[in-house]
Write a protein that holds these residues in place. Structure first.
Motif, mmCIF file in Angstrom:
data_model
loop_
_atom_site.group_PDB
_atom_site.id
_atom_site.type_symbol
_atom_site.label_atom_id
_atom_site.label_comp_id
_atom_site.label_asym_id
_atom_site.label_seq_id
_atom_site.Cartn_x
_atom_site.Cartn_y
_atom_site.Cartn_z
ATOM 1 N N ALA A 1 1.059 -1.171 0.011
ATOM 2 C CA ALA A 1 0.024 0.032 0.024
ATOM 3 C C ALA A 1 0.987 1.283 -0.005
ATOM 4 O O ALA A 1 0.604 2.292 -0.702
ATOM 5 N N LEU A 2 2.045 1.249 0.726
ATOM 6 C CA LEU A 2 2.887 2.280 0.884
ATOM 7 C C LEU A 2 3.694 2.638 -0.341
ATOM 8 O O LEU A 2 4.349 3.599 -0.534
ATOM 9 N N SER A 3 3.469 1.501 -1.498
ATOM 10 C CA SER A 3 4.648 1.633 -2.661
ATOM 11 C C SER A 3 4.171 2.806 -3.473
ATOM 12 O O SER A 3 4.944 3.156 -4.390
ATOM 13 N N SER A 4 2.953 3.117 -3.442
ATOM 14 C CA SER A 4 2.319 4.271 -4.491
ATOM 15 C C SER A 4 2.510 5.698 -3.936
ATOM 16 O O SER A 4 2.182 5.864 -2.857
ATOM 17 N N ARG B 1 0.925 10.362 -0.327
ATOM 18 C CA ARG B 1 0.623 11.442 -0.232
ATOM 19 C C ARG B 1 -0.714 11.928 0.445
ATOM 20 O O ARG B 1 -0.896 12.853 1.157
ATOM 21 N N ILE B 2 -1.650 10.865 0.271
ATOM 22 C CA ILE B 2 -2.931 10.748 0.841
ATOM 23 C C ILE B 2 -2.635 10.851 2.385
ATOM 24 O O ILE B 2 -3.254 11.241 3.137
ATOM 25 N N LEU B 3 -1.844 9.807 2.585
ATOM 26 C CA LEU B 3 -1.317 9.529 4.051
ATOM 27 C C LEU B 3 -0.774 10.571 4.726
ATOM 28 O O LEU B 3 -1.206 11.100 5.888
ATOM 29 N N PHE C 1 -1.411 13.874 4.119
ATOM 30 C CA PHE C 1 -2.911 14.890 4.411
ATOM 31 C C PHE C 1 -3.452 14.439 5.445
ATOM 32 O O PHE C 1 -4.127 15.057 6.393
ATOM 33 N N LEU C 2 -3.519 13.115 5.379
ATOM 34 C CA LEU C 2 -4.564 12.472 6.607
ATOM 35 C C LEU C 2 -3.858 12.317 7.765
ATOM 36 O O LEU C 2 -4.699 12.336 8.840
ATOM 37 N N SER C 3 -2.768 12.647 7.928
ATOM 38 C CA SER C 3 -2.185 12.476 9.200
ATOM 39 C C SER C 3 -2.230 13.925 9.917
ATOM 40 O O SER C 3 -2.107 14.117 11.266
ATOM 41 N N GLN C 4 -2.569 14.892 9.069
ATOM 42 C CA GLN C 4 -2.821 16.356 9.597
ATOM 43 C C GLN C 4 -4.176 16.519 10.207
ATOM 44 O O GLN C 4 -4.318 17.113 11.187
ATOM 45 N N THR C 5 -5.204 15.987 9.434
ATOM 46 C CA THR C 5 -6.638 16.027 9.727
ATOM 47 C C THR C 5 -7.387 14.925 9.098
ATOM 48 O O THR C 5 -6.875 14.312 7.947
ATOM 49 N N ALA C 6 -8.686 14.689 9.479
ATOM 50 C CA ALA C 6 -9.648 13.789 8.826
ATOM 51 C C ALA C 6 -10.256 14.477 7.515
ATOM 52 O O ALA C 6 -10.642 15.451 7.700
ATOM 53 N N LEU D 1 -3.939 0.782 7.277
ATOM 54 C CA LEU D 1 -3.425 2.244 7.332
ATOM 55 C C LEU D 1 -4.266 3.214 7.347
ATOM 56 O O LEU D 1 -4.007 4.490 8.209
ATOM 57 N N VAL D 2 -5.687 3.132 7.195
ATOM 58 C CA VAL D 2 -6.630 4.255 7.149
ATOM 59 C C VAL D 2 -7.953 3.661 7.693
ATOM 60 O O VAL D 2 -8.159 2.670 7.486
#
Length: 85
Positions: free
Chosen positions: A9-12, A17-19, A21-26, A55-56
């Motif tokens: 999943a992390l290879s993309s 980049r989605i992760l 953004f999501l690490s900062q806010t939902a 992961l999400v």
């Protein structure tokens, strides 16, 4: 979770980049798509891969679904990887 699934999943680049953004806010799929040159269906497919890897996580808020990083899973996977190398 299997480390191969997580690192697959992390290879993309878009998923990483989605992760970020999501690490900062939902955020919702639509909100994420507005931050990328991707359609909402493409973002949804990336989110599905990230969810299957653990992961999400998602949570319904009224008519929208908000996604956020599952920090415990991400940090646990990184720690397991570090202990293997």
């Amino acid at each position: 979770m299997d480390l191969d699934d997580i690192f697959g999943a992390l290879s993309s680049v878009p998923r990483r980049r989605i992760l970020k953004f999501l690490s900062q806010t939902a955020l919702s799929t639509t909100e994420l798509a507005a931050r990328f040159a991707l359609s909402p269906p493409a973002v949804s497919r990336h989110l599905a891969v990230l969810q299957r890897a653990g992961l999400v996580v998602s949570e319904r808020h009224g008519q929208s679904v908000l996604y956020r990083v599952n920090r415990d899973m991400l940090l646990g996977a990184l720690a397991r990887f570090a202990s293997e190398v």
